[in-house]
Design a protein around this motif. Structure first.
Motif, PDB file in Angstrom:
ATOM      1  N   ARG A  83       0.830  -1.214   0.000  1.00 42.36           N
ATOM      2  CA  ARG A  83       0.000   0.000   0.000  1.00 42.36           C
ATOM      3  C   ARG A  83       0.859   1.258   0.000  1.00 42.36           C
ATOM      4  NH1 ARG A  83      -2.437  -2.390   4.212  1.00 42.36           N
ATOM      5  NH2 ARG A  83      -4.052  -3.844   3.633  1.00 42.36           N
ATOM      6  N   VAL A  84       1.928   1.232   0.789  1.00 37.09           N
ATOM      7  CA  VAL A  84       2.833   2.392   0.840  1.00 37.09           C
ATOM      8  C   VAL A  84       3.446   2.643  -0.532  1.00 37.09           C
ATOM      9  CG1 VAL A  84       5.029   3.212   1.792  1.00 37.09           C
ATOM     10  CG2 VAL A  84       3.303   2.204   3.299  1.00 37.09           C
ATOM     11  N   ARG A  87       0.892   4.160  -2.918  1.00 35.70           N
ATOM     12  CA  ARG A  87       0.688   5.590  -2.635  1.00 35.70           C
ATOM     13  C   ARG A  87       1.852   6.431  -3.161  1.00 35.70           C
ATOM     14  NH1 ARG A  87      -1.426   3.846   2.834  1.00 35.70           N
ATOM     15  NH2 ARG A  87      -3.665   3.783   2.504  1.00 35.70           N
ATOM     16  N   ARG A  88       3.054   5.893  -3.082  1.00 30.91           N
ATOM     17  CA  ARG A  88       4.213   6.623  -3.617  1.00 30.91           C
ATOM     18  C   ARG A  88       4.111   6.764  -5.132  1.00 30.91           C
ATOM     19  NH1 ARG A  88       9.753   4.671  -1.181  1.00 30.91           N
ATOM     20  NH2 ARG A  88      10.400   6.556  -2.252  1.00 30.91           N
TER      21      ARG A  88
END
Length: 100
Positions: A83-84, A87-88
């Protein structure tokens, strides 16, 4: 395309291939699939969409399962990492789409 990610001192990554790409009047997209040397098995779709009102939106859709043992034991932490990273990707897309 070669992808390399580090988790502390542990290098992760692998090879992906483009399996579909295209564009039309309101969208552009690229679909990647992992190769056997990748730490995950799956696909990821990156799309840029133009809404009827002229707004630009970025979408990331992914399906994957861990192939490498560090990710299999990571469980929910590994999913959080995905998820991180997504998002990036979208943050970079937002920065690139700003007027200069």
């Amino acid at each position: 395309m070669r992808v390399r990610v580090r988790l502390g001192l542990l290098p992760l990554g692998g090879t992906c291939r483009v399996v579909d790409a295209g564009r039309d009047d309101s969208a552009a997209w690229v679909l990647y699939a992992t190769e056997p040397d990748h730490v995950e098995q799956g696909t990821e779709l990156f799309a840029v969409l133009l809404d009827d009102d002229g707004d630009v939106r970025g979408d990331v859709a992914a399906w994957s399962q861990p192939r490498a043992w560090p990710l299999r034991v990571a469980g929910p932490v590994g999913r959080l990492g995905q998820r991180v990273i997504a998002r990036r990707y979208l943050g970079a897309l937002a920065r690139l789409s700003r007027p200069r």
